[in-house]
Write an enzyme that holds these catalytic residues in place. Structure first.
Site: not given
Length: 468
Positions: A160, A375
């Site tokens: 991320e 995720e």
């Protein structure tokens, strides 16, 4: 009609070093910026988190028992290099060898991330990835890990890149806690993407046998009124900040004219400039076709309307529904339509956004090769009764997202696996211990694990590949 997933599909569970391990100063681990930042600003710390440092054999045994055949793990950089470079901490190296061995013993494939929000303090206080010296330190750290851990078959450079820049320099809920500095956001994204590209090229040049990629959080952005050009523009600009800038860097090796027009507009309105160098684009260009996979973290979508007022962002950290606010000068304001459900933390539940994002990658970046959903999950205020949690809401959330993956695969996207966030309950960066995501409930007082209803459901889906 009941939907299915391929026989070779990975049904994984995700973790992260700082959120799971605990042992933040044990066996020579160096400090990270989060240590002091949490003490100074929040009502919790990462001690002991889920005590994964000591209890990973328990978690991996549970993973095997419940059909989880992949696990996302991150290496704590400061466990290997306590100051980010130089002296190697042998005990940290030994810990990860033991951890990976246990994964293989339990037939749970480790997908290993080099950086998951936890730059060593010595480098973080020196500018983190805004400081180009730290690009060199990251590449050296990556080179060490690639050579030291040949037992790892799947590497991820960063987790991320988008939310790191946003958290540090836009929302200001990650250390160093700077708000509304969009130039720093883009510069951080860019420098981390250069770091990624250089690590990927090095991995391929050395001829290692495994695969390597990057994990991007890709929240889909929609105009509130698709017929209103100003709302469409707001969604496009918001998409550039969070998705398009880093996707261009990953797969084009440059920023498209459309992307740079948006970036320049945002910086014109909000101030600041970028340092984009020729050698950066040489590195990005060299790596654009070398990514073996893209990891997509997807939790939510956003709807945007045009907005010209002053920037204001309020983070909902305590699960008080409706308390968040997000508006950026010259970009837009997030306004959710009434028909979309949201969590207590104001995260919008919209599985269609995952489908749309996958198909966007397939269309706009045809050199993507394959995708893992690295995720996805539902943060809940779990109610622990009868030694379990009856988390039907979580089951429903995951089921809906697996169904759109089945649709995306049917429509030609190469999606190879799904990792629920999270394997067991872990500590949440800006929400502490109240927000739980795990398949396994963790009693943080005793560190005992208890399978939730969702764990039993997930096992059945993993065994049958039938989404029921």
């Amino acid at each position: 009609m009941t939907k299915t997933l391929p026989k070779d599909f990975i049904f994984g569970g995700a973790t992260a070093a700082y959120q799971a391990e605990g042992a933040t100063h044990t066996d020579g681990k160096g400090p990270v910026a989060w240590d002091k930042y949490l003490e100074d600003n929040y009502w919790y710390t990462a001690e002991p988190a889920s005590d994964f440092y000591n209890r990973y054999p328990v978690d991996l045994k549970l993973a095997e028992e419940y059909g989880v055949n992949g696990i996302r793990i991150s290496i704590a950089w400061s466990r290997i290099f306590p100051t980010g470079y130089g002296q190697v901490n042998a005990k940290g190296v030994e810990f990860y060898h033991n951890l990976f061995a246990e994964c293989h013993k339990r037939h749970v494939e480790p997908f290993v991330t080099l950086h998951h929000f936890d730059t060593p303090e010595a480098l973080h206080s020196n500018g983190d990835f805004l400081n180009r010296e730290n690009i060199e330190h990251f590449v050296d750290y990556a080179a060490f890990c690639f050579e030291e851990f040949p037992e790892v078959n799947y590497w991820t450079t960063f987790n991320e890149i988008g939310p790191i820049g946003d958290g540090q320099y836009l929302v200001g809920k990650f250390p160093p806690g700077i708000q509304y500095d969009l130039a720093k956001v883009f510069q951080s994204h860019h420098n981390m993407m250069v770091s990624h590209a250089r690590a990927v090229k090095l991995y391929k040049e050395k001829g290692y046998k495994g695969e390597i990629g990057v994990v991007h959080a890709l929240p889909t952005k929609y105009p509130l009124d698709p017929e209103n050009p100003a709302d469409v523009r707001a969604a496009e600009l918001e998409d550039i900040i969070h998705n398009k800038f880093i996707l261009d860097a990953t797969y084009l090796g440059r920023y498209s004219a459309e992307t740079m027009e948006g970036v320049n507009h945002i910086l014109l309105v909000n101030g600041g400039s970028l340092d984009l160098r020729e050698e950066d684009f040489t590195a990005l260009e060299a790596a654009k076709d070398l990514n073996d996979f893209l990891g997509i973290n997807y939790y939510m979508s956003d709807w945007m309307e045009a907005f010209d007022g002053e920037t204001e962002i309020i983070h909902n950290g305590k699960g008080e529904k409706g308390s968040s606010k997000y508006q950026i000068k010259g970009v837009g304001r997030r306004v959710a339509p009434d028909y979309v459900p949201r969590t207590d933390w104001d995260w919008i539940i919209y599985p269609q956004g995952l489908y749309d994002q996958i198909m966007r990658v397939k269309k706009d970046y045809p050199n993507y090769k394959k995708i893992y959903i690295t995720e996805n999950g539902l943060g809940y205020k779990d109610e622990f009764v009868d030694n379990t949690v009856y988390d039907d809401g979580r089951i429903d959330y995951v089921k809906q997202h697996l169904e759109v993956l089945s649709d995306a695969i049917a429509d030609g996207a190469n999606v190879k696996g799904y990792f629920i966030w999270s394997l067991m309950d872990v500590f949440s960066w800006s929400n502490g211990y109240e927000k739980r995501y795990g398949l396994f409930y963790v009693d943080f007082e005793t560190q005992e694990r208890y399978p939730k209803k969702s764990a039993h459901w997930y096992k059945k889906v993993a065994e049958t590949q039938i989404i029921d």
